[in-house]
Design an enzyme around this catalytic site. Structure first.
Site, PDB file in Angstrom:
ATOM      1  N   VAL A  25      37.094 -39.304 -27.007  1.00 22.30           N
ATOM      2  CA  VAL A  25      37.540 -38.143 -27.735  1.00 22.30           C
ATOM      3  C   VAL A  25      37.348 -38.177 -29.179  1.00 22.30           C
ATOM      4  O   VAL A  25      37.135 -39.112 -29.965  1.00 22.30           O
ATOM      5  CB  VAL A  25      39.141 -37.817 -27.180  1.00 22.30           C
ATOM      6  CG1 VAL A  25      39.239 -37.865 -25.701  1.00 22.30           C
ATOM      7  CG2 VAL A  25      40.163 -38.821 -27.922  1.00 22.30           C
ATOM      8  N   SER A  26      37.717 -37.266 -29.775  1.00 20.49           N
ATOM      9  CA  SER A  26      37.962 -36.821 -31.231  1.00 20.49           C
ATOM     10  C   SER A  26      39.057 -37.400 -31.517  1.00 20.49           C
ATOM     11  O   SER A  26      40.169 -37.048 -31.205  1.00 20.49           O
ATOM     12  CB  SER A  26      37.917 -35.489 -31.698  1.00 20.49           C
ATOM     13  OG  SER A  26      36.447 -34.883 -31.269  1.00 20.49           O
ATOM     14  N   HIS A  56      26.551 -36.745 -35.371  1.00 22.65           N
ATOM     15  CA  HIS A  56      25.512 -37.548 -34.553  1.00 22.65           C
ATOM     16  C   HIS A  56      24.348 -37.629 -35.480  1.00 22.65           C
ATOM     17  O   HIS A  56      24.272 -37.690 -36.564  1.00 22.65           O
ATOM     18  CB  HIS A  56      25.490 -37.062 -33.173  1.00 22.65           C
ATOM     19  CG  HIS A  56      26.617 -37.122 -32.398  1.00 22.65           C
ATOM     20  ND1 HIS A  56      27.648 -38.111 -32.629  1.00 22.65           N
ATOM     21  CD2 HIS A  56      27.208 -35.956 -31.600  1.00 22.65           C
ATOM     22  CE1 HIS A  56      28.636 -37.664 -31.693  1.00 22.65           C
ATOM     23  NE2 HIS A  56      28.433 -36.659 -31.083  1.00 22.65           N
TER      24      HIS A  56
END
Length: 278
Positions: A55-56, A146
């Protein structure tokens, strides 16, 4: 019992978890993996859908009632922050900006950075759609994560701000991006504790480093048509010493991010507990 896991198809995650997923780390329960973007896993974790999930860090205030933060396996580092991309402008004030999720670390950093000159509108899009939309003029700016930091020039786009550089120059700390969480009731669900899960994750990281060739087929199978050099750059940047262990600097970075966000009224205030030594 099968352990349900969710992480992204990005090379850093498939590289890290390859040995666990394919039974090369003794003691790992049978694993079932779902691949999903982080905005999807953030929501799934809030519903408690997975035993182990990426998760973040920005989502932690809503997740720590059900989950324990593992000190390994995630993405945290230097020189790896999100980028604000435009077709030439250095400002997002009054503009329409696409972000990869409303509870992502990228968006939280963006909100802290742009507080004095906010955009007119923010829209959520899957991260792989953002650069084409900015290039086509559908939106004014995009917040990307990313491998986009290696490829945005191909779209003729301009980096208006590197939020990682901004964060590091402001705090002196690395940037916390993605966290690995284990359900607190993991032992009753799959027969291992969160601390034991952390040992398995760390062993998987070390196995990936020991022989990168073993994970190559798995990484490339999920790399969304990335070129080999982009895959290697991606892994080299996002899998680092903090992936093996957050350490004092890693925890300090998480505390600083969520503390600043709480002071700004962007997230609930939360204390990040450290998992006992693994």
């Amino acid at each position: 019992m099968t352990m349900r896991m969710a992480f992204s198809p990005c090379p850093n995650d498939t590289f890290v978890f390859d040995a666990m997923v394919h039974g090369r780390i003794p003691g790992t329960p049978p694993v079932e993996v779902d691949f999903a973007d982080v905005d999807v896993t953030n929501g799934a974790a809030e519903r408690g859908e997975y035993d182990l999930v990426k998760v973040s860090y920005a989502a932690l205030p809503w997740l720590l009632d059900q989950y324990t933060l593992l000190p390994c396996g995630g993405a945290l580092g230097r020189g790896c922050g999100p980028l604000v991309l435009t077709r030439g402008s250095d400002s997002v004030a009054g503009k329409v900006v696409a972000v990869p999720g409303d509870r992502t670390t990228a968006y939280l950093l963006f909100r802290l950075w742009s507080a004095d000159e906010p955009p007119a509108e923010v829209v959520v899009r899957p991260f792989h759609e953002i650069m084409p939309a900015v290039a086509a003029g559908e939106i004014d700016a995009g917040l990307v994560i990313h491998e986009a930091r290696f490829t945005y020039q191909r779209y003729g786009l301009h980096s208006a701000k590197d939020l990682g550089d901004w964060w590091e120059s402001t705090t002196g700390l690395p940037i916390p991006l993605g966290a690995i969480l284990a359900r607190k009731d993991l032992a009753s669900r799959v027969g291992i504790t969160p601390a034991e899960a952390a040992r398995l994750v760390r062993a998987s990281v070390e196995a990936a480093w020991a022989d990168p060739s073993l994970s190559r087929e798995y990484v490339l199978a999920h790399a969304q048509e990335m070129e080999d050099d982009v895959v290697d750059q991606h892994i080299g940047l996002y899998v680092n010493e903090f992936t093996r262990d957050l350490g004092d600097d890693g925890y300090a970075a998480v505390d600083a991010l969520l503390g600043r966000a709480a002071e700004a009224g962007l997230v609930p205030r939360v204390t990040i507990p450290r998992l006992a030594s693994v």
